[in-house]
Write an enzyme that holds these catalytic residues in place. Structure first.
Site, PDB file in Angstrom:
ATOM      1  N   GLY A  13       0.523  -1.161  -0.135  1.00 38.48           N
ATOM      2  CA  GLY A  13       0.397   0.016   0.015  1.00 38.48           C
ATOM      3  C   GLY A  13       1.183   1.148  -0.239  1.00 38.48           C
ATOM      4  N   VAL A  25      16.929   8.886  -0.285  1.00 37.18           N
ATOM      5  CA  VAL A  25      17.771   7.963  -1.433  1.00 37.18           C
ATOM      6  C   VAL A  25      18.054   7.816  -2.448  1.00 37.18           C
ATOM      7  CG1 VAL A  25      17.641   5.377  -2.049  1.00 37.18           C
ATOM      8  CG2 VAL A  25      16.505   5.912  -0.337  1.00 37.18           C
ATOM      9  N   ARG A  74       0.859  -4.825  -5.509  1.00 43.06           N
ATOM     10  CA  ARG A  74       0.711  -5.950  -5.252  1.00 43.06           C
ATOM     11  C   ARG A  74       0.674  -7.737  -5.477  1.00 43.06           C
ATOM     12  NH1 ARG A  74      -1.161  -4.700   0.503  1.00 43.06           N
ATOM     13  NH2 ARG A  74      -1.994  -2.523   0.746  1.00 43.06           N
ATOM     14  N   SER A  75       1.686  -7.350  -5.410  1.00 44.14           N
ATOM     15  CA  SER A  75       2.590  -8.619  -7.580  1.00 44.14           C
ATOM     16  C   SER A  75       1.803 -10.229  -6.815  1.00 44.14           C
ATOM     17  CB  SER A  75       3.752  -7.974  -7.328  1.00 44.14           C
ATOM     18  OG  SER A  75       4.079  -9.095  -8.527  1.00 44.14           O
ATOM     19  N   GLY A 104       5.780  -2.346   3.360  1.00 41.85           N
ATOM     20  CA  GLY A 104       5.715  -2.997   4.438  1.00 41.85           C
ATOM     21  C   GLY A 104       5.914  -4.592   4.854  1.00 41.85           C
ATOM     22  N   ASP A 105       5.437  -4.903   5.806  1.00 40.46           N
ATOM     23  CA  ASP A 105       5.517  -6.450   6.345  1.00 40.46           C
ATOM     24  C   ASP A 105       6.300  -7.403   5.010  1.00 40.46           C
ATOM     25  OD1 ASP A 105       2.598  -6.157   6.307  1.00 40.46           O
ATOM     26  OD2 ASP A 105       2.789  -8.237   7.674  1.00 40.46           O
ATOM     27  N   GLY A 106       4.416  -7.528   4.405  1.00 41.02           N
ATOM     28  CA  GLY A 106       4.797  -7.823   3.152  1.00 41.02           C
ATOM     29  C   GLY A 106       5.780  -7.189   2.263  1.00 41.02           C
ATOM     30  N   THR A 128       5.270   2.092   5.201  1.00 41.72           N
ATOM     31  CA  THR A 128       3.244   1.512   5.736  1.00 41.72           C
ATOM     32  C   THR A 128       2.882   1.839   6.612  1.00 41.72           C
ATOM     33  OG1 THR A 128       2.729  -0.526   6.378  1.00 41.72           O
ATOM     34  CG2 THR A 128       4.751  -0.035   7.149  1.00 41.72           C
ATOM     35  N   ASP A 130       0.300   1.703   8.123  1.00 45.47           N
ATOM     36  CA  ASP A 130       0.119   0.733  10.006  1.00 45.47           C
ATOM     37  C   ASP A 130       0.910   1.258  11.302  1.00 45.47           C
ATOM     38  OD1 ASP A 130      -2.287  -0.350   8.362  1.00 45.47           O
ATOM     39  OD2 ASP A 130      -1.314  -2.451   7.563  1.00 45.47           O
ATOM     40  N   ASP A 132       3.410  -1.035  12.188  1.00 46.75           N
ATOM     41  CA  ASP A 132       2.756  -2.497  12.712  1.00 46.75           C
ATOM     42  C   ASP A 132       4.169  -3.825  12.313  1.00 46.75           C
ATOM     43  OD1 ASP A 132       3.188  -3.098   9.253  1.00 46.75           O
ATOM     44  OD2 ASP A 132       0.522  -4.137   9.475  1.00 46.75           O
ATOM     45  N   ARG A 174      -5.711  -3.407   8.356  1.00 48.04           N
ATOM     46  CA  ARG A 174      -5.863  -5.052   7.811  1.00 48.04           C
ATOM     47  C   ARG A 174      -6.042  -6.559   8.743  1.00 48.04           C
ATOM     48  NH1 ARG A 174      -4.097  -6.876   1.954  1.00 48.04           N
ATOM     49  NH2 ARG A 174      -1.641  -5.648   2.732  1.00 48.04           N
ATOM     50  N   ALA A 189     -13.224   9.354  20.604  1.00 42.48           N
ATOM     51  CA  ALA A 189     -14.519   8.324  20.196  1.00 42.48           C
ATOM     52  C   ALA A 189     -14.909   7.511  21.558  1.00 42.48           C
ATOM     53  CB  ALA A 189     -13.961   7.161  19.174  1.00 42.48           C
ATOM     54  N   ARG A 255      -4.697   7.125   3.002  1.00 43.82           N
ATOM     55  CA  ARG A 255      -3.463   6.933   2.327  1.00 43.82           C
ATOM     56  C   ARG A 255      -3.142   9.365   1.086  1.00 43.82           C
ATOM     57  NH1 ARG A 255      -2.216   2.314   2.554  1.00 43.82           N
ATOM     58  NH2 ARG A 255      -3.231   0.035   1.969  1.00 43.82           N
TER      59      ARG A 255
HETATM   60  P1  ATP Z   1       0.561  -2.180   3.333  1.00 42.52           P
HETATM   61  O1  ATP Z   1       1.200  -2.738   5.051  1.00 42.52           O
HETATM   62  O2  ATP Z   1       0.321  -1.428   3.418  1.00 42.52           O
HETATM   63  O3  ATP Z   1      -0.422  -4.016   3.387  1.00 42.52           O
HETATM   64  P2  ATP Z   1       2.892  -4.730   1.971  1.00 42.52           P
HETATM   65  O4  ATP Z   1       4.682  -5.055   2.000  1.00 42.52           O
HETATM   66  O5  ATP Z   1       2.793  -5.044   3.531  1.00 42.52           O
HETATM   67  O6  ATP Z   1       2.511  -3.004   2.639  1.00 42.52           O
HETATM   68  P3  ATP Z   1       1.821  -6.658   1.160  1.00 42.52           P
HETATM   69  O7  ATP Z   1       0.632  -6.722  -0.394  1.00 42.52           O
HETATM   70  O8  ATP Z   1       0.958  -7.663   1.892  1.00 42.52           O
HETATM   71  O9  ATP Z   1       1.585  -4.719   1.159  1.00 42.52           O
HETATM   72  O10 ATP Z   1       3.206  -6.944   0.113  1.00 42.52           O
HETATM   73  C1  ATP Z   1       3.331  -6.499  -0.993  1.00 42.52           C
HETATM   74  C2  ATP Z   1       4.365  -6.998  -1.578  1.00 42.52           C
HETATM   75  O11 ATP Z   1       5.468  -8.096  -1.500  1.00 42.52           O
HETATM   76  C3  ATP Z   1       3.077  -8.591  -2.398  1.00 42.52           C
HETATM   77  O12 ATP Z   1       2.345  -7.744  -3.795  1.00 42.52           O
HETATM   78  C4  ATP Z   1       3.867  -9.104  -2.906  1.00 42.52           C
HETATM   79  O13 ATP Z   1       4.511  -9.377  -4.505  1.00 42.52           O
HETATM   80  C5  ATP Z   1       4.883  -8.934  -2.172  1.00 42.52           C
HETATM   81  N1  ATP Z   1       5.136 -10.118  -1.246  1.00 42.52           N
HETATM   82  C6  ATP Z   1       4.620 -10.350   0.464  1.00 42.52           C
HETATM   83  N2  ATP Z   1       5.025 -11.888   0.947  1.00 42.52           N
HETATM   84  C7  ATP Z   1       5.633 -11.926   0.000  1.00 42.52           C
HETATM   85  C8  ATP Z   1       6.623 -13.315   0.302  1.00 42.52           C
HETATM   86  N3  ATP Z   1       6.386 -14.282   1.349  1.00 42.52           N
HETATM   87  N4  ATP Z   1       7.117 -13.587   0.054  1.00 42.52           N
HETATM   88  C9  ATP Z   1       7.196 -12.957  -1.561  1.00 42.52           C
HETATM   89  N5  ATP Z   1       6.895 -12.067  -1.533  1.00 42.52           N
HETATM   90  C10 ATP Z   1       5.810 -11.715  -0.732  1.00 42.52           C
END
Ligand code: ATP
Length: 321
Positions: A13, A25, A74-75, A104-106, A128, A130, A132, A174, A189, A255
């Protein structure tokens, strides 16, 4: 291996302050004699070979802009081995020696895959709303998102009070109740619903009815999207109490917008440290801020954090009702 060129991408996100991170950077890299390529649309752009060279001017006039000039995605494809191999091939093709991932964490988990499985030198920056991630008190974007949500909620508070109504307001989150807790406390609130804690409708409705009897004319409940959807909460309250209940879903307004100073400054400081780590050849790390000092930890450790203020906030919200 001497690093000559780095790549940067924003992923997951989008969050206000990501542009300030990119600017920091890019300019710190150039000042250190490194070239920089920007990857458009996060990991998906890496798979699809969407790479553009960035110079000093590419990042002019973006420090105050919301969103991300590199776009984000998000891929699903990057979750597959085939997608990852194509992403690595793009890095090779453009002679990108190291990669900065803002997300973020993903996104951090994706960066860890590149580091561990494909030996790509990576650095993670916490982008992010969030808040988190472990190893950082704040993430880039979280301050602005809370302020933006508060601005909207203040307007709802005006009408809730005037119309003597119950309002349920859905905010982003989420898996994290960070924004919900912050805005519930900041907006005054009466209740909050978050993914981290079980929620009891009986208790909530009892509180509302009791408050109503004592002359409390409005009631505001903030819910995190991942815990309960505002329309469901509102209709349940209506059914259980017989009182008219409205709902508002704040959605993507949270956002957007100009990043507040805290997010810009955080992004700028962390961007500089990310480049320093690259120059030192210290990879597989995430940068963060801890008691106002820059903190560097291993990526896997950074991936998850339970909000440590949950109980304090819940207690306060109850106390101030
Ligand atoms: P936000 O906190 O805003 O949701 P995020 O980085 O957590 O941000 P995600 O959609 O969870 O958002 O992750 C972003 C992208 O990172 C995913 O769409 C995916 O392409 C990649 N990704 C997430 N988890 C994995 C994983 N376990 N292995 C490989 N790629 C990943």
């Amino acid at each position: 291996m001497a690093i000559k060129k780095i790549g940067i991408l924003t992923s997951g996100g989008d969050g206000p302050g990501m542009n300030a991170a990119i600017r920091s950077v890019v300019r710190c890299s150039l000042s250190n004699g490194l070239e920089v390529d920007g990857i458009i649309r996060g990991y998906q752009g890496l798979i699809d070979d969407e790479v553009v060279p960035l110079n000093h001017r590419s990042v002019s006039n973006i420090i105050n802009r919301g969103g991300t000039i590199l776009k984000t995605a998000r891929s699903k494809e990057f979750m597959t081995e085939e997608g990852q191999k194509r992403a690595v091939a793009t890095l090779k093709k453009h002679a990108i020696d190291a990669l900065v991932v803002v997300g973020g964490d993903g996104s951090y988990r994706g960066a860890q895959v590149l580091f561990e499985k494909y030996h790509v030198p990576v650095i993670g920056m916490p982008g992010t709303i969030d808040n988190d991630l472990f190893g950082t008190d704040q993430t880039i974007g979280c301050h602005t998102a809370v302020n933006t949500a508060l601005e909207s909620i203040d307007k709802i508070r005006d009408t809730a009070h005037s119309m003597e109504r119950i309002f349920v307001i859905e905010v982003m989150g989420r898996n994290s109740g960070y924004i919900a807790l912050e805005v519930a406390l900041g907006a005054g609130a009466e209740d909050v619903i978050i993914p981290e804690r079980k929620f009891n409708y009986d208790q909530l409705c009892q509180n509302i009815v009791q408050g109503n009897k004592m002359g409390k004319i409005s009631w505001m409940i903030v819910t995190a999207e991942g815990a309960a959807k505002a329309p469901d909460v509102a209709s349940t309250i209506s059914k259980m109490t017989g009182l008219e209940t409205r709902f508002v879903v704040l959605g993507h307004v949270q956002r957007g917008g100009t990043p507040v100073g805290d997010d810009r400054i955080l992004a700028t400081r962390l961007g500089a440290r990310a480049v320093k780590l690259i120059k030192q050849g210290d990879f597989g790390k995430a940068v963060g801020i801890w008691e106002d000092e820059i903190n560097v930890i291993d990526l896997p450790k950074a991936c998850k954090r339970e909000n440590k203020n949950v109980d304090e906030y819940l207690e306060l919200i109850k106390l101030l009702r």
